[in-house]
Scaffold this motif. Structure first.
Motif, PDB file in Angstrom:
ATOM      1  N   UNK A   1     -16.515  -9.302  -2.700  1.00  0.00           N
ATOM      2  CA  UNK A   1     -16.754  -8.171  -3.846  1.00  0.00           C
ATOM      3  C   UNK A   1     -17.781  -8.182  -4.741  1.00  0.00           C
ATOM      4  N   UNK A   2     -17.845  -9.449  -5.335  1.00  0.00           N
ATOM      5  CA  UNK A   2     -19.138  -9.539  -6.542  1.00  0.00           C
ATOM      6  C   UNK A   2     -20.081 -10.235  -6.045  1.00  0.00           C
ATOM      7  N   UNK A   3     -19.930 -10.985  -4.852  1.00  0.00           N
ATOM      8  CA  UNK A   3     -21.182 -12.010  -4.204  1.00  0.00           C
ATOM      9  C   UNK A   3     -21.087 -13.444  -5.331  1.00  0.00           C
ATOM     10  N   UNK A   4     -20.167 -13.491  -6.153  1.00  0.00           N
ATOM     11  CA  UNK A   4     -20.156 -14.977  -6.821  1.00  0.00           C
ATOM     12  C   UNK A   4     -20.043 -15.918  -5.590  1.00  0.00           C
ATOM     13  N   UNK A   5     -20.442 -17.115  -5.924  1.00  0.00           N
ATOM     14  CA  UNK A   5     -20.215 -18.281  -4.977  1.00  0.00           C
ATOM     15  C   UNK A   5     -19.150 -19.176  -5.802  1.00  0.00           C
ATOM     16  N   UNK A   6     -18.555 -19.976  -4.991  1.00  0.00           N
ATOM     17  CA  UNK A   6     -17.493 -20.931  -5.751  1.00  0.00           C
ATOM     18  C   UNK A   6     -18.121 -22.254  -5.078  1.00  0.00           C
ATOM     19  N   UNK A   7     -18.334 -23.254  -5.975  1.00  0.00           N
ATOM     20  CA  UNK A   7     -18.785 -24.563  -5.634  1.00  0.00           C
ATOM     21  C   UNK A   7     -18.103 -25.428  -4.825  1.00  0.00           C
ATOM     22  N   UNK A   8     -16.638 -25.273  -4.825  1.00  0.00           N
ATOM     23  CA  UNK A   8     -15.937 -26.147  -3.752  1.00  0.00           C
ATOM     24  C   UNK A   8     -14.955 -25.220  -3.181  1.00  0.00           C
ATOM     25  N   UNK A   9     -14.859 -25.056  -1.619  1.00  0.00           N
ATOM     26  CA  UNK A   9     -14.225 -24.038  -0.967  1.00  0.00           C
ATOM     27  C   UNK A   9     -12.810 -24.557  -1.041  1.00  0.00           C
ATOM     28  N   UNK A  10     -12.027 -24.555  -2.057  1.00  0.00           N
ATOM     29  CA  UNK A  10     -10.634 -25.076  -2.049  1.00  0.00           C
ATOM     30  C   UNK A  10      -9.580 -23.741  -2.242  1.00  0.00           C
ATOM     31  N   UNK A  11      -8.529 -23.728  -1.589  1.00  0.00           N
ATOM     32  CA  UNK A  11      -7.709 -22.540  -1.847  1.00  0.00           C
ATOM     33  C   UNK A  11      -7.587 -22.195  -3.244  1.00  0.00           C
ATOM     34  N   UNK A  12      -7.378 -23.260  -4.203  1.00  0.00           N
ATOM     35  CA  UNK A  12      -7.051 -22.749  -5.680  1.00  0.00           C
ATOM     36  C   UNK A  12      -8.197 -22.431  -6.342  1.00  0.00           C
ATOM     37  N   UNK A  13      -9.441 -22.740  -5.953  1.00  0.00           N
ATOM     38  CA  UNK A  13     -10.448 -22.064  -6.663  1.00  0.00           C
ATOM     39  C   UNK A  13     -10.752 -20.563  -6.245  1.00  0.00           C
ATOM     40  N   UNK A  14     -10.520 -20.264  -4.954  1.00  0.00           N
ATOM     41  CA  UNK A  14     -10.745 -18.913  -4.405  1.00  0.00           C
ATOM     42  C   UNK A  14      -9.656 -18.171  -4.959  1.00  0.00           C
ATOM     43  N   UNK A  15      -8.507 -18.588  -4.885  1.00  0.00           N
ATOM     44  CA  UNK A  15      -7.319 -17.705  -5.501  1.00  0.00           C
ATOM     45  C   UNK A  15      -7.430 -17.635  -7.055  1.00  0.00           C
ATOM     46  N   UNK A  16      -7.962 -18.532  -7.750  1.00  0.00           N
ATOM     47  CA  UNK A  16      -8.106 -18.470  -9.098  1.00  0.00           C
ATOM     48  C   UNK A  16      -9.185 -17.325  -9.386  1.00  0.00           C
ATOM     49  N   UNK A  17     -10.240 -17.327  -8.788  1.00  0.00           N
ATOM     50  CA  UNK A  17     -11.409 -16.202  -8.927  1.00  0.00           C
ATOM     51  C   UNK A  17     -10.961 -15.183  -8.550  1.00  0.00           C
ATOM     52  N   UNK A  18     -10.285 -14.952  -7.377  1.00  0.00           N
ATOM     53  CA  UNK A  18      -9.509 -13.530  -6.880  1.00  0.00           C
ATOM     54  C   UNK A  18      -8.697 -13.098  -7.996  1.00  0.00           C
ATOM     55  N   UNK A  19      -7.780 -13.854  -8.430  1.00  0.00           N
ATOM     56  CA  UNK A  19      -6.705 -13.357  -9.185  1.00  0.00           C
ATOM     57  C   UNK A  19      -7.250 -13.009 -10.787  1.00  0.00           C
ATOM     58  N   UNK A  20      -8.031 -13.504 -11.420  1.00  0.00           N
ATOM     59  CA  UNK A  20      -8.812 -13.314 -12.483  1.00  0.00           C
ATOM     60  C   UNK A  20      -9.767 -12.250 -12.468  1.00  0.00           C
ATOM     61  N   UNK A  21     -10.892 -12.382 -11.664  1.00  0.00           N
ATOM     62  CA  UNK A  21     -11.625 -11.319 -11.626  1.00  0.00           C
ATOM     63  C   UNK A  21     -11.357 -10.039 -10.858  1.00  0.00           C
ATOM     64  N   UNK A  22     -10.501 -10.036  -9.691  1.00  0.00           N
ATOM     65  CA  UNK A  22     -10.460  -9.011  -8.907  1.00  0.00           C
ATOM     66  C   UNK A  22      -8.854  -8.714  -8.903  1.00  0.00           C
ATOM     67  N   UNK A  23      -8.217  -8.518  -9.809  1.00  0.00           N
ATOM     68  CA  UNK A  23      -6.706  -8.604  -9.953  1.00  0.00           C
ATOM     69  C   UNK A  23      -6.421  -7.276  -9.339  1.00  0.00           C
ATOM     70  N   UNK A  24      -7.161  -6.256  -9.638  1.00  0.00           N
ATOM     71  CA  UNK A  24      -6.756  -4.785  -9.276  1.00  0.00           C
ATOM     72  C   UNK A  24      -6.683  -4.478  -7.811  1.00  0.00           C
ATOM     73  N   UNK A  25      -7.408  -5.368  -7.144  1.00  0.00           N
ATOM     74  CA  UNK A  25      -7.584  -5.354  -5.714  1.00  0.00           C
ATOM     75  C   UNK A  25      -6.263  -5.613  -5.034  1.00  0.00           C
ATOM     76  N   UNK A  26      -5.270  -6.379  -5.519  1.00  0.00           N
ATOM     77  CA  UNK A  26      -3.864  -6.521  -4.973  1.00  0.00           C
ATOM     78  C   UNK A  26      -3.145  -5.087  -5.042  1.00  0.00           C
TER      79      UNK A  26
END
Length: 165
Positions: free
Chosen positions: A33-58
């Motif tokens: 969506x925003x082309x941001x990269x996450x340093x460590x591909x962990x589920x928690x990191x991705x979920x946190x980014x998605x829920x805070x930055x793109x919460x309306x997508x749900x």
């Protein structure tokens, strides 16, 4: 004990693409969506980014819905187009430079002046018009041939470059 933690590696799970709108590009986890990269591909990191930055997508793209799957495919397609837009011209330019050097090397080997490169280029363009006449990508081929730098820059061009055009 800290050495054991540092050596732990994380692997991207392909299911996260549908869950969190992330994909892997050259060992980087990229948000579609925003082309941001996450340093460590962990589920928690991705979920946190998605829920805070793109919460309306749900709301608009319900999990497991066809609309969400289509949106993900569209975003992936858009990302790939962006990536090829930057790599294709660089590859063409690099190929033109290598071809120019090869022609210059042949001219030097035969003790011909560098200005004879213009004759070579003219012959190459004339032959290309005939050889590639029926090719679908003829315009790309001919523009690649025209990009070849086979002569010294003119004095006008040198002056323009010195004075910032």
């Amino acid at each position: 004990m800290s050495a054991a933690k540092k050596s732990k590696t994380y692997h991207f799970n392909n299911d996260w693409e549908g869950e969190f709108f992330f994909c892997m590009v050259k060992d980087k986890c990229i948000c579609l969506i925003c082309r941001a990269s996450v340093a460590i591909p962990k589920r928690g990191n991705l979920e946190s980014h998605h829920k805070t930055v793109h919460k309306n997508y749900e709301k608009y793209f319900q999990p497991q819905s066809e609309l969400r799957k289509q949106k993900i495919l569209d975003l992936i397609s858009c990302l790939k187009k962006e990536q090829t837009m930057f790599t294709r011209p660089a590859k063409q330019s690099k190929a033109a430079s290598i071809a120019s050097f090869k022609i210059s090397h042949i001219l030097a080997k035969h003790k011909k002046p560098f200005e004879d490169g213009l004759v070579v280029k003219e012959a190459f363009i004339g032959a290309g018009e005939t050889l590639f006449g029926d090719f679908k990508n003829k315009t790309e081929i001919m523009s690649a041939i025209r990009e070849l730098q086979l002569s010294r820059p003119s004095q006008d061009m040198v002056d323009k470059l010195k004075h910032g055009m």
